[in-house]
Design a protein around this motif. Structure first.
Motif, PDB file in Angstrom:
ATOM      1  N   ALA A   3      11.358  -1.494  -9.325  1.00 11.84           N
ATOM      2  CA  ALA A   3      11.904  -2.807  -8.992  1.00 11.84           C
ATOM      3  C   ALA A   3      12.180  -3.673 -10.221  1.00 11.84           C
ATOM      4  O   ALA A   3      13.083  -4.492 -10.211  1.00 11.84           O
ATOM      5  CB  ALA A   3      10.948  -3.531  -8.050  1.00 11.84           C
ATOM      6  N   HIS A   4      11.390  -3.474 -11.260  1.00 11.12           N
ATOM      7  CA  HIS A   4      11.509  -4.361 -12.412  1.00 11.12           C
ATOM      8  C   HIS A   4      11.829  -3.566 -13.669  1.00 11.12           C
ATOM      9  O   HIS A   4      11.472  -2.402 -13.776  1.00 11.12           O
ATOM     10  CB  HIS A   4      10.197  -5.111 -12.626  1.00 11.12           C
ATOM     11  N   ASP A   8      10.349  -6.198 -19.102  1.00 10.59           N
ATOM     12  CA  ASP A   8       9.606  -7.373 -18.645  1.00 10.59           C
ATOM     13  C   ASP A   8       8.160  -7.026 -18.304  1.00 10.59           C
ATOM     14  O   ASP A   8       7.254  -7.834 -18.508  1.00 10.59           O
ATOM     15  CB  ASP A   8      10.300  -7.997 -17.432  1.00 10.59           C
ATOM     16  N   LEU A   9       7.961  -5.828 -17.794  1.00 14.41           N
ATOM     17  CA  LEU A   9       6.606  -5.440 -17.380  1.00 14.41           C
ATOM     18  C   LEU A   9       5.694  -5.143 -18.566  1.00 14.41           C
ATOM     19  O   LEU A   9       4.486  -5.358 -18.496  1.00 14.41           O
ATOM     20  CB  LEU A   9       6.674  -4.190 -16.490  1.00 14.41           C
ATOM     21  N   LEU A  10       6.245  -4.620 -19.640  1.00 11.11           N
ATOM     22  CA  LEU A  10       5.406  -4.100 -20.721  1.00 11.11           C
ATOM     23  C   LEU A  10       5.362  -4.988 -21.971  1.00 11.11           C
ATOM     24  O   LEU A  10       4.603  -4.733 -22.902  1.00 11.11           O
ATOM     25  CB  LEU A  10       5.862  -2.682 -21.108  1.00 11.11           C
ATOM     26  N   HIS A  29       4.248   2.791 -13.557  1.00 12.98           N
ATOM     27  CA  HIS A  29       5.030   1.674 -13.004  1.00 12.98           C
ATOM     28  C   HIS A  29       6.075   2.119 -11.976  1.00 12.98           C
ATOM     29  O   HIS A  29       7.236   1.704 -12.045  1.00 12.98           O
ATOM     30  CB  HIS A  29       5.669   0.875 -14.149  1.00 12.98           C
ATOM     31  N   GLY A  30       5.636   2.974 -11.067  1.00  8.43           N
ATOM     32  CA  GLY A  30       6.513   3.366  -9.959  1.00  8.43           C
ATOM     33  C   GLY A  30       7.478   4.495 -10.281  1.00  8.43           C
ATOM     34  O   GLY A  30       8.230   4.924  -9.413  1.00  8.43           O
ATOM     35  N   VAL A 243      10.293   3.932 -23.440  1.00  9.44           N
ATOM     36  CA  VAL A 243      10.860   3.547 -24.741  1.00  9.44           C
ATOM     37  C   VAL A 243      12.388   3.581 -24.660  1.00  9.44           C
ATOM     38  O   VAL A 243      13.067   2.671 -25.137  1.00  9.44           O
ATOM     39  CB  VAL A 243      10.320   4.457 -25.874  1.00  9.44           C
ATOM     40  N   ALA A 244      12.924   4.613 -24.014  1.00 10.35           N
ATOM     41  CA  ALA A 244      14.390   4.729 -23.911  1.00 10.35           C
ATOM     42  C   ALA A 244      14.966   3.564 -23.109  1.00 10.35           C
ATOM     43  O   ALA A 244      15.992   2.985 -23.491  1.00 10.35           O
ATOM     44  CB  ALA A 244      14.780   6.065 -23.276  1.00 10.35           C
ATOM     45  N   GLU A 245      14.295   3.190 -22.018  1.00 10.79           N
ATOM     46  CA  GLU A 245      14.835   2.104 -21.185  1.00 10.79           C
ATOM     47  C   GLU A 245      14.786   0.766 -21.930  1.00 10.79           C
ATOM     48  O   GLU A 245      15.765   0.009 -21.950  1.00 10.79           O
ATOM     49  CB  GLU A 245      14.052   1.994 -19.868  1.00 10.79           C
ATOM     50  N   ILE A 246      13.651   0.483 -22.550  1.00 11.12           N
ATOM     51  CA  ILE A 246      13.511  -0.812 -23.232  1.00 11.12           C
ATOM     52  C   ILE A 246      14.495  -0.906 -24.400  1.00 11.12           C
ATOM     53  O   ILE A 246      15.194  -1.899 -24.573  1.00 11.12           O
ATOM     54  CB  ILE A 246      12.054  -1.025 -23.697  1.00 11.12           C
TER      55      ILE A 246
END
Ligand code: AMP
Ligand code: MG
Length: 272
Positions: A3-4, A8-10, A29-30, A243-246
């Motif tokens: 969802a997030h 933002d979460l990390l 995280h899901g 890491v790739a997403e952020i």
């Protein structure tokens, strides 16, 4: 679909006090392992496209810092995530025990020369943070000296950001038992034993001192200009995709674009 955004979460909120014991290093995280290969593959395609434009545009320097206790997966992250980038434009610097020449200068001297140029994504595998981590844990300089370094590091990073650099800092979090398993696996694998040092076990004995040093660095040096992200890293697949997403989200914000075509180049040219 989570969802997030992991960004933002990390992220360590500037001014907050980090307690690593309160963070689960196995958290995903899901995200699910079954979908991870595809998710990472997509993430790497995205990163490759972003870097191609970043490099072509030659406008933004990007600095990626990787820290984590021994065997946390710093090398693995370089291998599995930064491999999305063309080596041209993605210098990786490994910070080892400083040489005599490096030791004869201030601690940022050796670091600054590897800061990225415009269009580059510079990866620091360990970094200037060692000067408030291993240096603090081993009393390599007096406390009054390393104590001052948090503010100095923030000032230096802020200067880079004000001059146009984007800074992303990843702290890879594993727990003590995961480190034990990784050291054992490293020792048992003939292609990896070279990485294992007896000194690693002595460092392992200082686990709590490292945790205290990490917590202070993460708490004091996560700034709006240069935030830290704590990546749950017990599971390599999650570490890689996080890491790739952020990194993808951070690069996306720069909106890298191919340069405008020189007006002297016609639109309908056929080269004979
Ligand atoms: P590795 O990353 O396993 O190749 O090991 C590099 C070693 O260099 C680690 O033990 C680090 O703690 C050490 N190191 C890196 N930077 C510094 C520094 N500024 N002062 C002392 N030791 C350092
Ligand atoms: Mg090592």
């Amino acid at each position: 679909m989570a969802a997030h955004r992991l960004r933002d979460l990390l992220r360590v909120e500037p001014g907050s006090k980090v307690r690593l014991a309160a963070i689960d290093p196995s958290d995903t995280h899901g995200h699910n392992k079954s979908a991870a290969d595809k998710e990472l593959a997509d993430g790497l395609v995205r990163l490759a496209g972003l870097q191609d434009r970043l490099w072509a545009e030659a406008k933004h320097p990007v600095l990626v810092v990787l820290q984590g206790i021994d065997a946390a997966g710093k090398d693995g992250t370089v291998h599995h995530v930064m491999s999305a980038f063309s080596p041209q434009g993605c210098p990786v610097t490994d910070f080892k025990v400083p040489s005599a020449l490096e030791m004869s200068h201030d601690y940022l001297w050796r670091v600054h020369q590897h800061a990225p140029g415009k269009g580059e994504i510079a990866i620091f595998n360990r970094s200037h943070y060692e000067d408030v981590l291993v240096v603090r844990v081993h009393d390599l300089v007096p406390k009054m000296i390393w104590k001052q370094r948090y503010d100095q590091i923030n000032d230096w990073e802020r200067m880079l950001v004000e001059e146009g650099t984007t800074i992303v800092k990843f702290f890879l979090l594993i727990d003590r038992d995961e480190q034990r398993k990784r050291f054992q696996a490293r020792y048992d694998d003939p292609t990896k034993r070279w990485k294992f040092k007896m000194g690693d076990l002595a460092e392992r004995g200082l686990w709590d001192n490292y945790v205290a040093a990490f917590e202070e660095a993460l708490s004091r040096c996560s700034t709006a200009a240069a935030p830290w992200y704590v990546i749950p890293a017990n599971r390599n697949w999650f570490r890689n995709l996080a890491v790739a997403e952020i990194l993808g989200d951070v690069l996306d914000d720069l909106k890298p674009a191919y340069p405008v075509i020189d007006p002297s180049v016609p639109a309908d040219l056929v080269i004979e």
